[in-house]
Each structure stands twice: as C-alpha cells, then as structure tokens.
Design an enzyme around this catalytic site. Structure first.
Site, PDB file in Angstrom:
ATOM      1  CG  HIS A  13      -1.823   1.213   1.232  1.00 17.34           C
ATOM      2  ND1 HIS A  13      -1.426   2.424   1.773  1.00 17.34           N
ATOM      3  CD2 HIS A  13      -3.065   1.410   0.760  1.00 17.34           C
ATOM      4  CE1 HIS A  13      -2.402   3.307   1.635  1.00 17.34           C
ATOM      5  NE2 HIS A  13      -3.408   2.726   1.021  1.00 17.34           N
ATOM      6  CG  LEU A  74      -1.779  -9.138   6.629  1.00 17.74           C
ATOM      7  CD1 LEU A  74      -1.684  -8.817   8.122  1.00 17.74           C
ATOM      8  CD2 LEU A  74      -1.363 -10.569   6.364  1.00 17.74           C
ATOM      9  N   GLY A  77      -9.205  -5.454   0.403  1.00 15.72           N
ATOM     10  CA  GLY A  77     -10.141  -4.351   0.288  1.00 15.72           C
ATOM     11  C   GLY A  77     -10.143  -3.804  -1.129  1.00 15.72           C
ATOM     12  CG  HIS A  79      -6.044   0.229  -1.791  1.00 11.29           C
ATOM     13  ND1 HIS A  79      -6.330   1.332  -2.575  1.00 11.29           N
ATOM     14  CD2 HIS A  79      -5.907   0.703  -0.533  1.00 11.29           C
ATOM     15  CE1 HIS A  79      -6.357   2.415  -1.820  1.00 11.29           C
ATOM     16  NE2 HIS A  79      -6.102   2.064  -0.585  1.00 11.29           N
TER      17      HIS A  79
END
Length: 122
Positions: A13, A74, A77, A79
């Site tokens: 990210h 982990l 979502g 992204h």
C-alpha cells in the site's frame, strides 16, 4: 535478470512513515537470497515510491517478458480488488508482449494464515 524466470514485484500500500516499508523489503531480500537469478522489486500504491509503473520501467525497457505481482495485503479491500487490477490492466495494454501474472493477496494464502495463527499462539 534470468529471462527464464519471471521478475517478482512485491506490491504494498505505502505509508508516509519510512519504517513501514521494512517488512516488505525484508521479504524482498530473503527472496533475492533464495532465488539469486530472479529479479525482485518492491512497488507501492501510494505515499511510498516507487509506484508500480515506475518500478517496472527499467525492467520492461531491458526486455523482461514476464512479471509476477504479489500483493502484500493481509486484507482484501478496494485496493486489492479494484485499484491494483486496474494498474495491471494498464500495464498489459501498454506492454502487450509481457505476461503480467497478478497473484492473490498474501492474506488469502492458507500458509500465511497458519503461520500467523502459530505466531499468535506463542
């Protein structure tokens, strides 16, 4: 770079905190040690350079024909579900002779989940 082996990009990210990237870079270092003939890069979605296209630029210019992208998330979502596939689709459009293999997020791998449970159990 070994042309028979795809390059591997560990994709995270990103964060404003420069220490945030240490775990991903540690994974990259281990991968390089375990597979010295494989090119291993790190790239980030936002806040941390380089982004995916920038990280891949010199590799693709040198004739790389296969790239495996490993999302270091982990949780899965927006992204991982939308942003990253969109970036990979753009790479595929811009580099039709290159095979881009987008892996599932590491958080979906049962081996990692087992390891995390083992760590949490002490």
């Amino acid at each position: 770079m070994n042309p028979a082996s795809p390059a591997i990009v560990l994709f995270g990210h990103g964060s404003r905190d420069p220490l945030w990237r240490r775990p991903i870079e540690a994974v990259a270092e281990r991968l390089r040690a375990q597979h010295p003939d494989t090119t291993v890069l790190c790239a980030y979605l936002e806040l941390t350079p380089p982004d995916l296209a920038t990280a891949l630029e010199p590799l693709l210019a040198s004739g790389c024909s296969a790239v495996r992208i490993v999302p270091m998330f982990l949780g899965v979502g927006r992204h991982a579900r939308e942003d990253l596939p969109g970036l990979v689709d753009a790479l595929r459009r811009d580099h039709p002779g290159v095979r881009f293999d987008l892996q599932p997020a590491v958080g979906e791998d049962d081996r990692l989940l087992d390891l995390l449970a083992h760590i949490a159990a002490g």
